[in-house]
Design a protein around this motif. Structure first.
Motif, PDB file in Angstrom:
ATOM      1  N   VAL A  43      16.792   2.424   4.188  1.00  0.00           N
ATOM      2  CA  VAL A  43      17.727   3.141   5.063  1.00  0.00           C
ATOM      3  C   VAL A  43      17.634   2.627   6.495  1.00  0.00           C
ATOM      4  N   CYS A  44      16.417   2.435   6.987  1.00  0.00           N
ATOM      5  CA  CYS A  44      16.237   1.991   8.373  1.00  0.00           C
ATOM      6  C   CYS A  44      16.744   0.569   8.588  1.00  0.00           C
ATOM      7  N   VAL A  45      16.543  -0.287   7.606  1.00  0.00           N
ATOM      8  CA  VAL A  45      17.047  -1.660   7.709  1.00  0.00           C
ATOM      9  C   VAL A  45      18.570  -1.664   7.747  1.00  0.00           C
ATOM     10  N   LEU A  46      19.197  -0.841   6.929  1.00  0.00           N
ATOM     11  CA  LEU A  46      20.657  -0.759   6.914  1.00  0.00           C
ATOM     12  C   LEU A  46      21.191  -0.234   8.245  1.00  0.00           C
ATOM     13  N   VAL A  47      20.541   0.795   8.787  1.00  0.00           N
ATOM     14  CA  VAL A  47      20.954   1.343  10.078  1.00  0.00           C
ATOM     15  C   VAL A  47      20.781   0.297  11.176  1.00  0.00           C
ATOM     16  N   ALA A  48      19.653  -0.412  11.150  1.00  0.00           N
ATOM     17  CA  ALA A  48      19.385  -1.438  12.165  1.00  0.00           C
ATOM     18  C   ALA A  48      20.418  -2.546  12.110  1.00  0.00           C
ATOM     19  N   PHE A  49      20.746  -2.989  10.897  1.00  0.00           N
ATOM     20  CA  PHE A  49      21.729  -4.060  10.735  1.00  0.00           C
ATOM     21  C   PHE A  49      23.097  -3.621  11.247  1.00  0.00           C
ATOM     22  N   PHE A  50      23.492  -2.405  10.911  1.00  0.00           N
ATOM     23  CA  PHE A  50      24.794  -1.892  11.338  1.00  0.00           C
ATOM     24  C   PHE A  50      24.856  -1.753  12.855  1.00  0.00           C
ATOM     25  N   PHE A  51      23.826  -1.138  13.437  1.00  0.00           N
ATOM     26  CA  PHE A  51      23.828  -0.897  14.882  1.00  0.00           C
ATOM     27  C   PHE A  51      23.680  -2.196  15.667  1.00  0.00           C
TER      28      PHE A  51
ATOM     29  N   VAL B 266       3.631  -2.170   0.744  1.00  0.00           N
ATOM     30  CA  VAL B 266       4.196  -1.041   1.483  1.00  0.00           C
ATOM     31  C   VAL B 266       5.630  -0.770   1.045  1.00  0.00           C
ATOM     32  N   LEU B 267       6.373  -1.823   0.745  1.00  0.00           N
ATOM     33  CA  LEU B 267       7.760  -1.670   0.332  1.00  0.00           C
ATOM     34  C   LEU B 267       7.859  -0.829  -0.939  1.00  0.00           C
ATOM     35  N   LYS B 268       6.915  -0.996  -1.842  1.00  0.00           N
ATOM     36  CA  LYS B 268       6.947  -0.251  -3.099  1.00  0.00           C
ATOM     37  C   LYS B 268       6.712   1.243  -2.882  1.00  0.00           C
ATOM     38  N   SER B 269       5.918   1.590  -1.881  1.00  0.00           N
ATOM     39  CA  SER B 269       5.600   2.997  -1.645  1.00  0.00           C
ATOM     40  C   SER B 269       6.504   3.669  -0.619  1.00  0.00           C
ATOM     41  N   HIS B 270       7.255   2.885   0.153  1.00  0.00           N
ATOM     42  CA  HIS B 270       8.141   3.441   1.181  1.00  0.00           C
ATOM     43  C   HIS B 270       9.530   2.813   1.103  1.00  0.00           C
ATOM     44  N   PHE B 271       9.973   2.558  -0.125  1.00  0.00           N
ATOM     45  CA  PHE B 271      11.213   1.804  -0.307  1.00  0.00           C
ATOM     46  C   PHE B 271      12.418   2.480   0.338  1.00  0.00           C
ATOM     47  N   VAL B 272      12.600   3.756   0.107  1.00  0.00           N
ATOM     48  CA  VAL B 272      13.784   4.457   0.613  1.00  0.00           C
ATOM     49  C   VAL B 272      13.823   4.440   2.134  1.00  0.00           C
ATOM     50  N   GLU B 273      12.689   4.741   2.763  1.00  0.00           N
ATOM     51  CA  GLU B 273      12.636   4.774   4.223  1.00  0.00           C
ATOM     52  C   GLU B 273      12.956   3.404   4.818  1.00  0.00           C
ATOM     53  N   ILE B 274      12.347   2.369   4.256  1.00  0.00           N
ATOM     54  CA  ILE B 274      12.562   1.011   4.769  1.00  0.00           C
ATOM     55  C   ILE B 274      14.011   0.582   4.535  1.00  0.00           C
TER      56      ILE B 274
ATOM     57  N   ASP C 133      14.310  10.510   9.714  1.00  0.00           N
ATOM     58  CA  ASP C 133      14.855  10.972  10.999  1.00  0.00           C
ATOM     59  C   ASP C 133      13.899  10.680  12.146  1.00  0.00           C
ATOM     60  N   PHE C 134      12.605  10.830  11.895  1.00  0.00           N
ATOM     61  CA  PHE C 134      11.605  10.552  12.930  1.00  0.00           C
ATOM     62  C   PHE C 134      11.579   9.066  13.287  1.00  0.00           C
ATOM     63  N   ILE C 135      11.621   8.230  12.263  1.00  0.00           N
ATOM     64  CA  ILE C 135      11.602   6.774  12.487  1.00  0.00           C
ATOM     65  C   ILE C 135      12.815   6.347  13.296  1.00  0.00           C
ATOM     66  N   LEU C 136      13.982   6.870  12.936  1.00  0.00           N
ATOM     67  CA  LEU C 136      15.211   6.516  13.644  1.00  0.00           C
ATOM     68  C   LEU C 136      15.169   6.987  15.094  1.00  0.00           C
TER      69      LEU C 136
END
Length: 240
Positions: free
Chosen positions: A197-205, A187-195, A12-15
């Motif tokens: 979700v944010c990539v999907l939101v960015a692509f959609f928006f 970093v992707l291995k340790s923050h996979f879910v955050e990355i 939520d903070f990243i978004l």
């Protein structure tokens, strides 16, 4: 700058941060899109006319009226012509040339954090001096790999995740592209879910503006850069 891996940031903070940077730079978002599509469409129409692509499209339409098999056969025939190859090279070259336009947003967002005055020239920072060749070289490599795996379903998306931080790492930390990809993978291995979700939101928006608001897409199209910067700040702790 030094990098360390902090506790996992909240999605939520990243978004919120991404939308904050995007909202603060709407004028530059619009200018980016106008420049991008002006160059892209001008190049597209010029080379399509130069290499007879419009005539090829008419031939395809005529073949489609006959049968699907005739269309497929004609498409394969035209795709193997010299003019089609030249047009493909021109299309690829245009995309590669336009990529450094994204880099300017990293400078703009950093100036917002530092409360510095934003200037129009910041948007074109990626074209300054050797920067242009550095970012063009990287994106040429990136897009060639992308096109090679484009026919698969999952690999292109994985390639995006594996390289999402490469541009900011090259810009802020002066990392080489392959070194940046290695750091990105860790970093992707340790923050996979955050990355993810944010990539999907960015692509959609990024594209929803065209689908829902039409001209509003000129504002949402560059949103991807705000999301990358927000993710980068959350995942990498930057210290001068």
């Amino acid at each position: 700058m030094q990098n360390k891996y902090p506790q996992k940031p909240g999605i939520d903070f990243i978004l919120k941060q991404a939308f904050f940077y995007w909202n603060k730079t709407l004028v530059f978002q619009l200018m980016f899109s106008i420049v991008y599509f002006a160059v892209f469409l001008t190049s597209l129409f010029f080379f399509a006319s130069k290499y007879g692509i419009w005539d090829q499209q008419q031939e395809l339409m005529n073949a489609f009226k006959i049968s699907t098999e005739a269309y497929i056969k004609k498409a394969a025939e035209l795709g193997a012509t010299e003019n089609s190859r030249y047009f493909s090279y021109a299309f690829l070259g245009t995309l590669v040339f336009l990529y450094p336009l994204n880099i300017g947003f990293f400078q703009i967002f950093r100036k917002i954090d530092l409360k510095e005055k934003i200037e129009l020239s910041d948007l074109f920072l990626g074209y300054n001096g050797l920067n242009f060749f550095k970012y063009v070289g990287y994106f040429l490599f990136w897009i060639l790999i992308y096109f090679m795996i484009a026919q698969t379903i999952i690999l292109p998306f994985i390639w995006v995740l594996v390289t999402v931080f490469v541009a900011p790492l090259m810009f802020f930390d002066n990392r080489r592209s392959f070194e940046a990809i290695s750091l990105n993978f860790k970093v992707l291995k340790s923050h996979f879910v955050e990355i993810l979700v944010c990539v999907l939101v960015a692509f959609f928006f990024k594209y929803i503006g065209f689908a829902v608001f039409l001209i509003g897409g000129l504002f949402t199209f560059p949103f991807w850069n705000a999301m990358i910067y927000s993710l980068y700040k959350a995942v990498f702790s930057d210290k001068s």
